[in-house]
Scaffold this motif. Structure first.
Motif, PDB file in Angstrom:
ATOM      1  N   GLY A  69      26.021 -10.312  14.457  1.00 51.55           N
ATOM      2  CA  GLY A  69      24.887 -11.150  14.647  1.00 51.55           C
ATOM      3  C   GLY A  69      23.777 -10.379  14.285  1.00 51.55           C
ATOM      4  N   ASP A  70      22.572 -10.927  14.152  1.00 51.43           N
ATOM      5  CA  ASP A  70      21.260 -10.124  13.743  1.00 51.43           C
ATOM      6  C   ASP A  70      21.380  -9.535  12.561  1.00 51.43           C
ATOM      7  N   ARG A  71      21.699 -10.293  11.448  1.00 53.27           N
ATOM      8  CA  ARG A  71      22.327  -9.461  10.126  1.00 53.27           C
ATOM      9  C   ARG A  71      20.803  -9.123   9.401  1.00 53.27           C
ATOM     10  N   ILE A  72      21.145  -8.123   8.545  1.00 50.71           N
ATOM     11  CA  ILE A  72      20.040  -7.619   7.661  1.00 50.71           C
ATOM     12  C   ILE A  72      19.855  -8.832   6.547  1.00 50.71           C
ATOM     13  N   GLY A  73      18.533  -8.905   6.393  1.00 48.37           N
ATOM     14  CA  GLY A  73      18.395 -10.029   5.098  1.00 48.37           C
ATOM     15  C   GLY A  73      18.236  -9.374   3.978  1.00 48.37           C
ATOM     16  N   HIS A  74      17.432 -10.028   3.090  1.00 46.86           N
ATOM     17  CA  HIS A  74      17.496  -9.753   1.628  1.00 46.86           C
ATOM     18  C   HIS A  74      16.333  -8.785   1.952  1.00 46.86           C
ATOM     19  N   ILE A  75      16.337  -7.626   0.777  1.00 46.24           N
ATOM     20  CA  ILE A  75      15.117  -6.857   0.760  1.00 46.24           C
ATOM     21  C   ILE A  75      13.989  -7.430   0.187  1.00 46.24           C
ATOM     22  N   ALA A  76      12.789  -7.402   0.833  1.00 42.41           N
ATOM     23  CA  ALA A  76      11.482  -7.844   0.386  1.00 42.41           C
ATOM     24  C   ALA A  76      10.981  -6.805  -0.797  1.00 42.41           C
ATOM     25  N   TRP A  77      11.252  -7.046  -1.938  1.00 39.84           N
ATOM     26  CA  TRP A  77      10.892  -6.215  -2.739  1.00 39.84           C
ATOM     27  C   TRP A  77       9.338  -6.216  -3.297  1.00 39.84           C
ATOM     28  N   ARG A  78       8.670  -7.398  -3.100  1.00 40.60           N
ATOM     29  CA  ARG A  78       7.438  -7.191  -3.551  1.00 40.60           C
ATOM     30  C   ARG A  78       6.579  -6.476  -2.452  1.00 40.60           C
ATOM     31  N   PRO A  79       6.713  -6.544  -1.122  1.00 42.20           N
ATOM     32  CA  PRO A  79       5.936  -5.655  -0.259  1.00 42.20           C
ATOM     33  C   PRO A  79       6.428  -4.250  -0.491  1.00 42.20           C
ATOM     34  N   LEU A  80       7.538  -3.807  -0.834  1.00 40.98           N
ATOM     35  CA  LEU A  80       8.038  -2.612  -0.808  1.00 40.98           C
ATOM     36  C   LEU A  80       7.459  -1.705  -2.107  1.00 40.98           C
ATOM     37  N   VAL A  81       7.768  -2.505  -3.101  1.00 44.85           N
ATOM     38  CA  VAL A  81       6.823  -1.771  -4.206  1.00 44.85           C
ATOM     39  C   VAL A  81       5.310  -1.824  -4.209  1.00 44.85           C
ATOM     40  N   PHE A  82       4.728  -2.698  -3.860  1.00 43.33           N
ATOM     41  CA  PHE A  82       3.265  -2.619  -3.654  1.00 43.33           C
ATOM     42  C   PHE A  82       2.628  -1.754  -2.684  1.00 43.33           C
ATOM     43  N   ILE A  83       3.336  -1.636  -1.343  1.00 42.94           N
ATOM     44  CA  ILE A  83       3.038  -0.657  -0.396  1.00 42.94           C
ATOM     45  C   ILE A  83       3.340   0.848  -0.891  1.00 42.94           C
ATOM     46  N   LEU A  84       4.533   1.103  -1.242  1.00 42.00           N
ATOM     47  CA  LEU A  84       4.837   2.363  -2.107  1.00 42.00           C
ATOM     48  C   LEU A  84       3.876   2.735  -2.833  1.00 42.00           C
ATOM     49  N   GLY A  85       3.789   1.837  -3.953  1.00 42.30           N
ATOM     50  CA  GLY A  85       2.865   2.195  -5.161  1.00 42.30           C
ATOM     51  C   GLY A  85       1.213   2.372  -4.367  1.00 42.30           C
ATOM     52  N   ALA A  86       0.890   1.559  -3.516  1.00 41.18           N
ATOM     53  CA  ALA A  86      -0.364   1.739  -3.079  1.00 41.18           C
ATOM     54  C   ALA A  86      -0.791   3.102  -2.541  1.00 41.18           C
ATOM     55  N   ASN A  87       0.393   3.652  -1.601  1.00 43.67           N
ATOM     56  CA  ASN A  87       0.255   5.059  -1.403  1.00 43.67           C
ATOM     57  C   ASN A  87       0.295   6.221  -2.267  1.00 43.67           C
ATOM     58  N   LEU A  88       1.080   5.899  -3.209  1.00 43.42           N
ATOM     59  CA  LEU A  88       1.190   6.748  -4.492  1.00 43.42           C
ATOM     60  C   LEU A  88      -0.069   6.723  -5.569  1.00 43.42           C
ATOM     61  N   LEU A  89      -0.854   5.686  -5.541  1.00 47.91           N
ATOM     62  CA  LEU A  89      -1.973   5.519  -6.171  1.00 47.91           C
ATOM     63  C   LEU A  89      -3.085   6.235  -5.373  1.00 47.91           C
ATOM     64  N   PHE A  90      -3.220   6.171  -4.023  1.00 48.30           N
ATOM     65  CA  PHE A  90      -4.082   6.800  -3.107  1.00 48.30           C
ATOM     66  C   PHE A  90      -4.088   8.179  -3.395  1.00 48.30           C
ATOM     67  N   GLY A  91      -2.709   9.019  -3.405  1.00 45.55           N
ATOM     68  CA  GLY A  91      -2.662  10.347  -3.582  1.00 45.55           C
ATOM     69  C   GLY A  91      -3.207  10.813  -5.014  1.00 45.55           C
ATOM     70  N   ALA A  92      -2.890   9.955  -5.960  1.00 41.68           N
ATOM     71  CA  ALA A  92      -3.404  10.301  -7.330  1.00 41.68           C
ATOM     72  C   ALA A  92      -4.684  10.115  -7.321  1.00 41.68           C
ATOM     73  N   LEU A  93      -5.277   9.215  -6.976  1.00 40.45           N
ATOM     74  CA  LEU A  93      -6.799   9.074  -7.020  1.00 40.45           C
ATOM     75  C   LEU A  93      -7.582  10.010  -6.231  1.00 40.45           C
ATOM     76  N   LEU A  94      -7.149  10.373  -5.078  1.00 42.35           N
ATOM     77  CA  LEU A  94      -7.555  11.221  -4.189  1.00 42.35           C
ATOM     78  C   LEU A  94      -7.931  12.574  -4.762  1.00 42.35           C
ATOM     79  N   VAL A  95      -6.745  13.353  -5.352  1.00 34.29           N
ATOM     80  CA  VAL A  95      -7.038  14.408  -5.803  1.00 34.29           C
ATOM     81  C   VAL A  95      -6.708  14.782  -7.177  1.00 34.29           C
ATOM     82  N   GLY A  96      -6.071  13.688  -7.991  1.00 33.01           N
ATOM     83  CA  GLY A  96      -5.860  13.689  -9.133  1.00 33.01           C
ATOM     84  C   GLY A  96      -4.504  14.367  -9.456  1.00 33.01           C
TER      85      GLY A  96
END
Length: 162
Positions: A69-96
């Motif tokens: 019961g309470d199986r793991i569903g499919h991976i939500a790729w869109r939020p995963l990619v955009f949230i991780l990418g946003a954090n990487l972009l933040f670090g790159a923009l903050l300090v270069g």
């Protein structure tokens, strides 16, 4: 004994792995004790708490319930990619990224990049909403981190600071 919750089982394992990693990484630093904490005290204790929490969650995954019961569903790729990418972009923009010749753009631009990119993690994202939120977060972050806490890091892009 059958799993009642695949989600709890995997979540508990994830907590234990991440907590174990933090605790292991902290042993290279002086841990100290509660009265005189060293630089490794907080990450070590946080890691131990995560391991304990993970063990409890994993144990609870075996409580009675429908098998599988309470199986793991499919991976939500869109939020995963955009949230991780946003954090990487933040670090790159903050300090270069000096090794790539990318200069620091500062806190304000980094927050705008983070919020706008993370906003696209949800279906139907509107740029106007993201820009308003980014402006509020940038103003609040500037006030909290630069003015109140006096943290020293670039606030504006390099071409606006000279």
């Amino acid at each position: 004994m059958a799993l009642a919750s695949q989600k709890d089982f995997v979540s508990g394992l994830m907590f234990m792995v991440v907590g174990g990693g933090f605790a292991w990484g902290a042993i290279d630093y002086e841990i100290g004790e509660a009265a005189r904490m060293g630089p490794g005290y907080f990450p070590f204790m946080l890691g131990l708490l995560l391991v304990i929490l993970g063990a409890l969650v994993t144990f609870n995954a075996f409580k009675t319930g429908a098998p599988g019961g309470d199986r793991i569903g499919h991976i939500a790729w869109r939020p995963l990619v955009f949230i991780l990418g946003a954090n990487l972009l933040f670090g790159a923009l903050l300090v270069g990224i000096p090794s790539l010749g990318i200069p620091a753009f500062g806190l304000i631009v980094a927050i705008f990049g983070l919020v706008v990119m993370a906003g696209y993690a949800r279906e139907g994202a509107k740029l106007k909403e993201s820009l308003i939120l980014a402006a509020l977060l940038a103003a609040g972050s500037y006030l909290a981190f630069v003015k109140l806490l006096n943290l020293q890091f670039p606030v504006l892009p390099w071409f606006l600071t000279n």
